[in-house]
Design an enzyme around this catalytic site. Sequence first.
Site, PDB file in Angstrom:
ATOM      1  N   THR A 414       0.427  -1.045  -0.573  1.00 45.15           N
ATOM      2  CA  THR A 414      -0.211   0.161  -0.071  1.00 45.15           C
ATOM      3  C   THR A 414       0.925   0.946   0.147  1.00 45.15           C
ATOM      4  OG1 THR A 414      -1.540  -0.903   0.969  1.00 45.15           O
ATOM      5  CG2 THR A 414      -1.752   1.513   1.313  1.00 45.15           C
ATOM      6  N   ASP A 456      -9.170  -9.552   2.312  1.00 44.97           N
ATOM      7  CA  ASP A 456      -9.740  -8.617   4.057  1.00 44.97           C
ATOM      8  C   ASP A 456     -10.701  -8.964   4.464  1.00 44.97           C
ATOM      9  OD1 ASP A 456      -7.381  -7.499   3.372  1.00 44.97           O
ATOM     10  OD2 ASP A 456      -7.484  -5.655   3.708  1.00 44.97           O
ATOM     11  N   SER A 482      -7.890  -1.667   6.878  1.00 41.42           N
ATOM     12  CA  SER A 482      -7.662   0.116   8.194  1.00 41.42           C
ATOM     13  C   SER A 482      -7.381   1.077   7.693  1.00 41.42           C
ATOM     14  CB  SER A 482      -6.124  -1.178   8.672  1.00 41.42           C
ATOM     15  OG  SER A 482      -7.051  -2.530   9.064  1.00 41.42           O
ATOM     16  N   GLY A 503       0.738  -0.264   6.258  1.00 37.96           N
ATOM     17  CA  GLY A 503       1.268  -0.880   6.612  1.00 37.96           C
ATOM     18  C   GLY A 503       0.078  -1.936   7.156  1.00 37.96           C
TER      19      GLY A 503
HETATM   20  O1  DON Z   1      -7.289  -1.811   3.219  1.00 35.86           O
HETATM   21  C1  DON Z   1      -6.084  -2.986   3.890  1.00 35.86           C
HETATM   22  O2  DON Z   1      -6.302  -1.963   5.328  1.00 35.86           O
HETATM   23  C2  DON Z   1      -5.580  -3.662   3.459  1.00 35.86           C
HETATM   24  N1  DON Z   1      -5.485  -4.124   2.206  1.00 35.86           N
HETATM   25  C3  DON Z   1      -4.076  -2.133   3.779  1.00 35.86           C
HETATM   26  C4  DON Z   1      -2.839  -3.173   3.044  1.00 35.86           C
HETATM   27  C5  DON Z   1      -1.464  -2.537   3.305  1.00 35.86           C
HETATM   28  O3  DON Z   1      -1.781  -1.762   3.809  1.00 35.86           O
HETATM   29  C6  DON Z   1      -0.330  -3.297   2.863  1.00 35.86           C
HETATM   30  N2  DON Z   1       1.373  -2.514   3.472  1.00 35.86           N
HETATM   31  N3  DON Z   1       1.720  -1.779   3.563  1.00 35.86           N
END
Ligand code: DON
Length: 604
Positions: A414, A456, A482, A503
Amino acid sequence: MPAPSRSRHPSAASVRWWDRRPGRLAVVVLALLTAMATPALAQDALPQAVTTEREMVVTANPLATAAGEKVLRTGGTAADAYVAVQAVLGLVEPQSSGLGGGAFMVWHDGTSGETTTYDAREKAPMSATEDRFAGLGFVQAWQSGLSAGVPGTPMLMEEVHEAHGRLPWQRLFTDGLRLAQGGFELTQRTSDQVAGLLANNTSCSDRLYFRDPVAFDYFTNGSETDCAAKPAGTTMRNKDYADTLKLLRNDGADGFYTGHLAESIAEAVQTDPNIPGDMTTADLAAYDVVEREPVCEDYRGHEVCGMGPPSSGALAVGQILGILEHFDLGDDPLGVEAVHLFSQAGRLAFADRNLYVADTDFVTVPVEGMLDEAYLASRAALITDMDMGTALPGTPPGEFDPTAPQPASTENGTSHVSIVDRWGNAVSVTTTIESSFGNGVMVPDGGFLLNNELTDFSFAATAADGTPIANRVEPEKRPRSSMSPTIMFDESGELELVTGSPGGSRIIGYTAQSIINVVDFGLDPQEAINVPHHQNRNGSTELEAPIPGVTWDYDVDALRAALQARGHNVTVGSLESGLSLVEVVDDGLVGGADHRRDGAVGGR
Ligand code: DON
């Protein structure tokens, strides 16, 4: 831009952190002792905040920052700059975000003073059922066609440009196209991440990761017998990505959601070599971005606004802050009291998040109740000097569906972008393809990776007793997130801070910590990022091991021991945020970028 109402951090780049922290004798003595013990102060080498007069863009990659900066300089708004930044990020940081993914954006309009949010979260296909991931482990589900949700990012780009852009749409793809055609250097970070995934394969010919020959050819120098990541510095060209950008430039989002590209996406999903998925061209044609009310929480006189469901971001960040407001955090960002209180607030917030939060188009979530003042006071009253152990969810006021807690899972891919333009408009957008390199499939003639955002969702639809889990898979539902893109306003309602991070579920803690570092400890945006992280997601208390040249140095063993004495189960390791911060001050803007990744600040 509106007259900023605060007079802080006037010359961030020239002031060192120990000059800024409250003038306590202990801190000064410590600084002097450290100075005597080490010839060069470690903190001198840390990244310093950047100041500009009227516009600023912070991203996780210097080329993306440069693209945004150019758009701002030539009269573009924050929305225009986001489009250009996203077009470049999908190319140069392809493991993190892109056209095949989704995003959440908080938009603040500097002229009207209004704040809104855009939900461009990926959706489950119409044919999805709640047993989608039954019997599958995370990796099997991740590396498959089942995990790909209908992308939202291209439609977000178009919608925010239509609503808030000034420059012609066609101009916003210049940098993306130039880099895709002319080439750019592969970063160390991307190369390392390719190598990291390849290392999990049992053999080069038997590939669970990089099963897709298009992605394999693009990212590796591999053959049937030698799986090597392309080294950092390799000149990468991506003609398919350039063609996709041209399609977007000429036909708008329609060029992505209908026609040959949509057919190609659906085919890539349906012919996945691991487990075929079910996304169709009808799913793509039906995708919609939803504008939603921001979720806001007052914190010590500041208004902190972010993304409500399907993200748990603003609710969890808001709960952490609303609980912490009942305490004095002291004056040391890494003091045992501050770390203890932050961990307990995190436990309480994660207990509620795991039970209640999901897509409000499908389930009833007690959004207002979770931030109710009396409710948060009752949650804060549960905190003592000792670690509380696993927190149980509370019962916030308001309606909610009967639901069971969702078991924890992991994520990693992300990017966060923070932008303020000369009109005082602000963008806080967290953009994702979920795990590193999404689901691992590159759309053959698209040049971009598909997401695995549907992992998710809760893999189980119900708890053992049959109670449904709010975040279970349902057709056209958006999985809980998140992601916590956040914009904070001061006592007079003026724009004050733009923040957010990647994260996975740690995003919530990274973002909340960046806010307390600014509000409670008076740090500038870069200092707020440089402070080592700590948090608790209702499990162990996690401490970040210091990183020379990147984070403050500190005695992690002493902090661990002090927390253990208060009953904490402590883990120490890497907590790799990717924070991007912009703060509005009296004479301009102050920015901080995260050097745990390749963050860069731009503007003038
Ligand atoms: O939407 C979410 O919470 C996750 N798919 C985000 C994934 C993420 O932040 C990975 N990062 N480093």
